[in-house]
Enzyme design. Sequence first.
Site, PDB file in Angstrom:
ATOM      1  N   TYR A 160     -31.616  98.132 -14.341  1.00  0.00           N
ATOM      2  CA  TYR A 160     -32.660  98.787 -13.540  1.00  0.00           C
ATOM      3  C   TYR A 160     -32.776  98.188 -12.142  1.00  0.00           C
ATOM      4  CZ  TYR A 160     -34.392  99.635 -18.355  1.00  0.00           C
ATOM      5  OH  TYR A 160     -34.527  99.933 -19.683  1.00  0.00           O
TER       6      TYR A 160
ATOM      7  N   GLU B  77     -51.053 103.274 -24.730  1.00  0.00           N
ATOM      8  CA  GLU B  77     -49.857 102.628 -25.298  1.00  0.00           C
ATOM      9  C   GLU B  77     -49.211 101.682 -24.300  1.00  0.00           C
ATOM     10  OE1 GLU B  77     -47.465 106.107 -25.762  1.00  0.00           O
ATOM     11  OE2 GLU B  77     -48.479 106.778 -27.575  1.00  0.00           O
ATOM     12  N   PRO B  78     -49.946 100.672 -23.835  1.00  0.00           N
ATOM     13  CA  PRO B  78     -49.305  99.763 -22.886  1.00  0.00           C
ATOM     14  C   PRO B  78     -48.287  98.857 -23.579  1.00  0.00           C
ATOM     15  CG  PRO B  78     -51.504  98.974 -23.426  1.00  0.00           C
ATOM     16  CD  PRO B  78     -51.326 100.286 -24.147  1.00  0.00           C
ATOM     17  N   GLY B  79     -47.158  98.639 -22.933  1.00  0.00           N
ATOM     18  CA  GLY B  79     -46.159  97.693 -23.421  1.00  0.00           C
ATOM     19  C   GLY B  79     -46.038  96.562 -22.414  1.00  0.00           C
ATOM     20  N   ARG B  80     -45.392  96.900 -21.292  1.00  0.00           N
ATOM     21  CA  ARG B  80     -45.065  95.899 -20.275  1.00  0.00           C
ATOM     22  C   ARG B  80     -46.276  95.100 -19.800  1.00  0.00           C
ATOM     23  NH1 ARG B  80     -40.651  96.718 -16.826  1.00  0.00           N
ATOM     24  NH2 ARG B  80     -40.719  98.897 -17.466  1.00  0.00           N
TER      25      ARG B  80
ATOM     26  N   CYS C  58     -18.007  88.445 -18.402  1.00  0.00           N
ATOM     27  CA  CYS C  58     -16.865  88.880 -17.593  1.00  0.00           C
ATOM     28  C   CYS C  58     -17.051  90.267 -17.005  1.00  0.00           C
ATOM     29  CB  CYS C  58     -15.609  88.805 -18.443  1.00  0.00           C
ATOM     30  SG  CYS C  58     -15.339  87.124 -18.982  1.00  0.00           S
ATOM     31  N   GLU C  59     -18.058  90.453 -16.216  1.00  0.00           N
ATOM     32  CA  GLU C  59     -18.128  91.630 -15.348  1.00  0.00           C
ATOM     33  C   GLU C  59     -19.069  91.340 -14.192  1.00  0.00           C
ATOM     34  OE1 GLU C  59     -20.546  95.141 -16.727  1.00  0.00           O
ATOM     35  OE2 GLU C  59     -19.762  94.476 -18.648  1.00  0.00           O
TER      36      GLU C  59
ATOM     37  N   GLY D  21     -47.375 102.450 -19.319  1.00  0.00           N
ATOM     38  CA  GLY D  21     -46.717 102.587 -18.029  1.00  0.00           C
ATOM     39  C   GLY D  21     -47.263 101.782 -16.877  1.00  0.00           C
TER      40      GLY D  21
ATOM     41  N   TYR E 291     -39.051  94.070 -22.444  1.00  0.00           N
ATOM     42  CA  TYR E 291     -37.707  94.636 -22.293  1.00  0.00           C
ATOM     43  C   TYR E 291     -36.680  93.545 -21.980  1.00  0.00           C
ATOM     44  CZ  TYR E 291     -40.796  98.631 -22.123  1.00  0.00           C
ATOM     45  OH  TYR E 291     -41.788  99.532 -22.414  1.00  0.00           O
TER      46      TYR E 291
HETATM   47  C1  LIG Z   1     -42.036 102.969 -23.279  1.00  0.00           C
HETATM   48  C2  LIG Z   1     -43.241 103.700 -23.702  1.00  0.00           C
HETATM   49  C3  LIG Z   1     -44.502 103.124 -23.551  1.00  0.00           C
HETATM   50  C4  LIG Z   1     -44.730 101.780 -22.903  1.00  0.00           C
HETATM   51  O1  LIG Z   1     -44.403 101.752 -21.566  1.00  0.00           O
HETATM   52  P1  LIG Z   1     -44.780 100.455 -20.684  1.00  0.00           P
HETATM   53  O2  LIG Z   1     -44.291 100.770 -19.348  1.00  0.00           O
HETATM   54  O3  LIG Z   1     -44.072  99.307 -21.298  1.00  0.00           O
HETATM   55  O4  LIG Z   1     -46.252 100.296 -20.742  1.00  0.00           O
HETATM   56  C5  LIG Z   1     -45.587 103.827 -24.024  1.00  0.00           C
HETATM   57  N1  LIG Z   1     -45.459 105.040 -24.613  1.00  0.00           N
HETATM   58  C6  LIG Z   1     -44.249 105.626 -24.776  1.00  0.00           C
HETATM   59  C7  LIG Z   1     -44.163 106.944 -25.422  1.00  0.00           C
HETATM   60  C8  LIG Z   1     -43.109 104.979 -24.326  1.00  0.00           C
HETATM   61  O5  LIG Z   1     -41.918 105.563 -24.467  1.00  0.00           O
END
Ligand SMILES: *Cc1c(COP(=O)(O)O)cnc(C)c1O
Length: 424
Positions: A318, A275-278, A346-347, A239, A375
């Site tokens: 978003y 659990e970092p993604g972004r 087309c929107e 997050g 994303y």
């Molecule tokens: C989406 C998600 C993440 C990653 O979130 P980021 O904002 O990309 O870091 C981690 N854990 C869970 C359970 C998620 O659904």
Amino acid sequence: MDHFLYRDGVLHAEDVPVPEIAAAVGTPFYVYSTATLTRHFKLFDEALAGMDHLVCFAMKSLSNQAVLKTLADAGAGMDVVSVGEYLRAKAVGVPGDKIVFSGVGKTAEEMKVALQGGIRQFNVESEPEMEVLSAVATGLGREAPITIRVNPNVDAKTHAKIATGKSENKFGIPISRARAVYAHAAALPGLKIVGIDVHIGSQLTELAPFEAAYQKVAELTEQLRADGHEIIRLDLGGGLGIPYARNNEAPPLPTDYGAMVQRTLGHLGCEIEIEPGRLISGNAGILVSKVIYLKEGEDRQFLILDAAMNDLIRPAMYDAYHDIIAVNQGDAGAEPATYDVVGPVCESGDTFAKGRAMDRVGPDDLVAFRSAGAYGAVMSSEYNSRPMIPEVLVHEDQFAVIRARPTYEEMIARDTLPEWLVSD
Ligand SMILES: *Cc1c(COP(=O)(O)O)cnc(C)c1O
């Protein structure tokens, strides 16, 4: 910080000029930087160095196997939210004991595949899910390691569609019910409680909501231990946000985050998972597109690109902001211009930016959307029968296509006509 910089007025991905990639693969396309991906992973890994920990990349943000392999080789585990992601991670050799399974709607079939293939833990989100997992594990003669995702009811102060830690959200169990739910889990066969899970949302730009949530998790850890549960692992979710606009204040860094984790949870002696993604993938990717037309409206100029909302849906979905820059600064002209930047779909939702002051560009010029690694490609579609765009990975002076653009024939051949429509 990332590795997309100008050299002699030309945007480079690490040591590769972006126009060179465009000439090879055509536009639009995504390009990712190996150095940025591994740098961001290492920042997290080092930020938690004082504690027993595992950084699990939230692969829903960017799930190309070349990216997963890059991060897995650097030492990352994976956070998956479907069996498809689980199998993707396994396909590049991530061992089951480095994969955590999140998500509110895991099916019995998905649980079975993960239990048989090996899994570090399931982050369970409800009592019905717990009961199904118990039955599946018992049926296989196995024990499923679990954490239970608690919803701490804190305001993550982020976009409503990506806030997950308030009681109105579908995620986790209310923290006020946690002790009862853990007691229920302990009474079910086939489950082994290992810890607690929490994830309050995405694109958070302050540490305070995390800290509030983690304090609640610390209290809960002590309570659950007093109730007789073995809590050895805390999964703190992802997050952490990234700066999408160059002039924005930078969100907290992984080092600040790590220090806060140590401060709020370090005394518990738990293994920490995040659990970092972004924050790993976001600034590691750009979307490159070509200007098709510059169109004069009544009171505005439309910059019409060959990329559209089906390739990058974040602005439409978003209200997300992405910096849009000229790939060749020489094209950019002296004075900045103001455009409504749009795609061909087309929107009217197919609008990337309204009234955007940016580099002056014209037909056939290349532009890049910065911070498009997370994303972006994963949320793309073939809406308007626009084939999925290629993904390219750069490593120093090399680049490789890591997902090819399908031909129109391949895209069209995916449909099949039922017998009654086939005339002879
Ligand atoms: C989406 C998600 C993440 C990653 O979130 P980021 O904002 O990309 O870091 C981690 N854990 C869970 C359970 C998620 O659904």
